[in-house]
Every structure is written in structure tokens, then in C-alpha cells.
Write a protein that holds these residues in place. Structure first.
Motif, short mmCIF file in Angstrom:
data_model
loop_
_atom_site.label_atom_id
_atom_site.label_comp_id
_atom_site.label_asym_id
_atom_site.label_seq_id
_atom_site.Cartn_x
_atom_site.Cartn_y
_atom_site.Cartn_z
N SER A 27 17.75 18.16 5.41
CA SER A 27 16.47 18.39 6.09
C SER A 27 15.45 17.43 5.48
N LEU A 28 14.21 17.56 5.92
CA LEU A 28 13.14 16.73 5.33
C LEU A 28 12.50 17.41 4.12
N ILE A 29 12.96 18.60 3.80
CA ILE A 29 12.30 19.38 2.74
C ILE A 29 12.29 18.61 1.41
N GLY A 30 11.10 18.50 0.83
CA GLY A 30 10.95 17.87 -0.48
C GLY A 30 10.99 16.35 -0.46
N LYS A 31 11.02 15.77 0.73
CA LYS A 31 11.14 14.30 0.81
C LYS A 31 9.77 13.63 0.99
N ASN A 32 9.78 12.33 0.68
CA ASN A 32 8.62 11.49 0.93
C ASN A 32 8.96 10.69 2.20
N VAL A 33 8.33 11.06 3.30
CA VAL A 33 8.74 10.56 4.62
C VAL A 33 7.67 9.62 5.17
N ASP A 66 0.84 -1.21 0.00
CA ASP A 66 0.00 0.00 0.00
C ASP A 66 0.87 1.26 0.00
N ILE A 67 1.94 1.23 0.79
CA ILE A 67 2.82 2.40 0.90
C ILE A 67 3.43 2.72 -0.46
N LYS A 68 3.79 1.67 -1.20
CA LYS A 68 4.44 1.85 -2.51
C LYS A 68 3.53 2.57 -3.52
N GLN A 69 2.23 2.46 -3.31
CA GLN A 69 1.29 3.14 -4.23
C GLN A 69 1.53 4.66 -4.24
N ASN A 70 2.10 5.16 -3.12
CA ASN A 70 2.32 6.61 -3.01
C ASN A 70 3.71 7.02 -3.48
N GLY A 71 4.40 6.13 -4.14
CA GLY A 71 5.74 6.47 -4.65
C GLY A 71 6.83 6.06 -3.69
N PRO A 72 8.10 6.15 -4.14
CA PRO A 72 9.21 5.69 -3.32
C PRO A 72 9.39 6.51 -2.04
N VAL A 73 9.71 5.81 -0.96
CA VAL A 73 9.94 6.47 0.33
C VAL A 73 11.41 6.90 0.40
N THR A 78 6.92 18.54 0.80
CA THR A 78 7.30 17.40 1.63
C THR A 78 6.04 16.59 1.90
N THR A 79 6.16 15.28 1.81
CA THR A 79 4.97 14.44 2.03
C THR A 79 5.20 13.50 3.21
N PHE A 80 4.29 13.52 4.14
CA PHE A 80 4.35 12.59 5.26
C PHE A 80 3.27 11.52 5.11
N SER A 81 3.68 10.28 5.35
CA SER A 81 2.72 9.17 5.44
C SER A 81 2.94 8.50 6.79
N VAL A 82 1.94 7.75 7.21
CA VAL A 82 2.04 7.04 8.49
C VAL A 82 1.71 5.57 8.25
N PHE A 83 2.50 4.69 8.87
CA PHE A 83 2.14 3.27 8.88
C PHE A 83 2.11 2.78 10.33
N VAL A 84 1.04 2.09 10.69
CA VAL A 84 0.99 1.39 11.97
C VAL A 84 0.59 -0.07 11.73
N LEU A 85 1.08 -0.96 12.57
CA LEU A 85 0.66 -2.36 12.46
C LEU A 85 -0.83 -2.47 12.77
N GLN A 98 -7.27 11.30 3.65
CA GLN A 98 -8.04 11.21 2.40
C GLN A 98 -7.20 10.77 1.20
N ASN A 99 -5.90 10.92 1.32
CA ASN A 99 -5.05 10.58 0.17
C ASN A 99 -4.31 9.26 0.34
N GLY A 100 -4.83 8.41 1.19
CA GLY A 100 -4.24 7.08 1.34
C GLY A 100 -2.84 7.12 1.92
N ARG A 101 -2.57 8.13 2.73
CA ARG A 101 -1.24 8.21 3.33
C ARG A 101 -1.27 7.87 4.82
N TYR A 102 -2.39 7.33 5.28
CA TYR A 102 -2.45 6.72 6.62
C TYR A 102 -2.70 5.24 6.35
#
Ligand code: PRP
Length: 203
Positions: free
Chosen positions: A98-104, A21-28, A142-149, A166-170
Motif C-alpha cells: 500500500s502507500l502507507i508510510g511512504k513518501n509519494v 527541490d524535491i530531494k530537500q524533502n527526503g528520498p521518494v 504517509t507523505t504526498f508531494s506534487v510536482f508539475v512542470l 506550506q511545507n514545500g511539498r508543492y
């Protein structure tokens, strides 16, 4: 409260499922593990998120602990997040000033009241904004996503940004009822623990 025993195998499989699922949002670009519970899932996720021919994704750790705190209403005990460790790019500074511009990707084991995740996301977003303004790089996203078990299906005490939800990043390995989850790293007797997990179908 009844207990739900989770095995290492179960965690590995939840990470594998989460990674697709995480990969759908592009490389981390960077994984941020919230310690201590996020450490082991973060390392397993990295295995599934690694792209062929590319370097391992760096993992940074932040330490956040929940402490009980009396609120104004003395009958209620609130929980306060205490920051015990924060980002340190140190030797990575060539690639990560920094985290600027990263997919975190932020990783923790459980979303219970959401207090910890809310704190992590809002503090990281604030850090990035401050740094962008300081460096004049406000045009970079910069894009933040969250993953929890596990996400416990219960009323939350704090929120995550709507844009993230809403954008599938949780991303959640599994949404579960509000039970006491026992993770294998807390087991004194891992064989017994794993047997109990198997009996409950958590394998
Ligand atoms: O959704 P919340 O209500 O905020 O709860 C979730 C948090 O609680 C636990 O952390 P804890 O402070 O117990 O520390 P640990 O990770 O070191 O075990 C867990 O690891 C999460 O980070």
C-alpha cells in the motif's frame, strides 16, 4: 490566447531543477504519474531522483481526464474528473502492499485550474486512510508531494492541502502566465516546434 511552445530540452531542465527541490524533502519511495501529461516528466524526474547504489524509484500511473459537464447554472460549463486508471501494485506487492508510510510524489505536466491535482491528492489520501484503518496502521505517516512542470498563475477552482503548500511539498518547475502551453509530445513537426520554443526562449 497566445501560445507558449515548450521543448523537450526545456522539460528536461525543469525536471532537473524540480528534482533538487524535491530531494530537500527526503528520498521518494514512489512516483505516481497522472496520465497522459505526467508520464514523460515522471520518467525524466526518476533519472534525477535516483540515489546512488539504490534501486530505481518505481513509477505507477493513474489515468485522470477532464470532461466538460453542464453545471446547475446552465451558462457555465464545469469540468469533471474521470478516473480511467488507478494504482495497481501487482508484482511490486513485496515492497508496496500500500502507500502507507511512504513518501509519494505525484507528477503532472500542468496545474491549470487545479481540479485534477485536487482530485488525485484527495482520492489518494482517502485510499491511504481507509487502508490504514483496515490494517490497524494509523500511526504510520504517509507523505504526498506534487510536482508539475508549469503552474498557471490564475485563480484555481480547487485546492491542495495547506499542509502541502506550506511545507514545500508543492513543487513547480516554473510558474507562468495563463497562456496556452503546447508541449512537444503534441507536436506533429518536432523540428518546427522546437524552433518556435527556441524563439520564445523556452529551451
Ligand atoms: O488543473 P486542471 O484544470 O485540472 O488541468 C490540468 C490537467 O488537464 C490536462 O489533462 P487532460 O484531461 O487534458 O488529459 P491528458 O493529460 O491526457 O492530456 C493535464 O494533463 C492535467 O492533468
Amino acid at each position: 490566447m497566445s501560445k507558449s511552445f515548450i521543448s523537450y530540452n526545456n522539460i528536461h531542465k525543469l525536471c532537473k531543477k524540480g528534482a533538487s527541490d524535491i530531494k530537500q524533502n527526503g528520498p521518494v519511495d514512489l512516483i505516481i504519474a497522472i496520465g497522459g501529461g505526467g508520464f514523460i516528466p515522471a520518467r525524466i524526474l526518476r533519472t534525477f531522483l535516483k540515489e546512488e547504489g539504490k534501486k530505481n524509484i518505481p513509477i505507477q500511473a493513474i489515468g485522470l481526464s477532464l470532461y466538460e459537464q453542464m453545471t446547475e447554472d446552465e451558462d457555465k460549463i464545469g469540468k469533471e474528473v474521470v478516473r480511467t486508471q488507478w494504482l495497481d501494485f501487482g508484482n511490486l506487492s513485496q515492497h508496496f502492499d500500500s502507500l502507507i508510510g511512504k513518501n509519494v510524489l505525484i507528477v503532472d505536466e500542468v496545474d491549470d485550474t487545479r481540479t485534477t491535482l485536487h482530485y488525485a491528492v484527495s482520492e489518494l489520501e482517502r485510499d491511504v486512510l481507509e487502508m490504514q484503518q483496515k490494517l490497524g496502521r494509523t500511526d504510520e505517516k504517509t507523505t504526498f508531494s506534487v510536482f508539475v512542470l508549469h503552474n498557471k498563475d490564475k485563480p484555481k477552482k480547487a485546492q491542495l492541502p495547506d499542509e502541502m503548500l506550506q511545507n514545500g511539498r508543492y513543487i513547480v518547475g516554473e510558474t507562468v502566465v495563463d497562456k496556452w502551453i503546447i508541449y512537444p509530445w503534441d507536436a506533429q513537426e518536432i523540428d518546427e516546434h522546437t524552433e518556435k520554443a527556441q524563439e520564445q526562449g523556452n529551451i
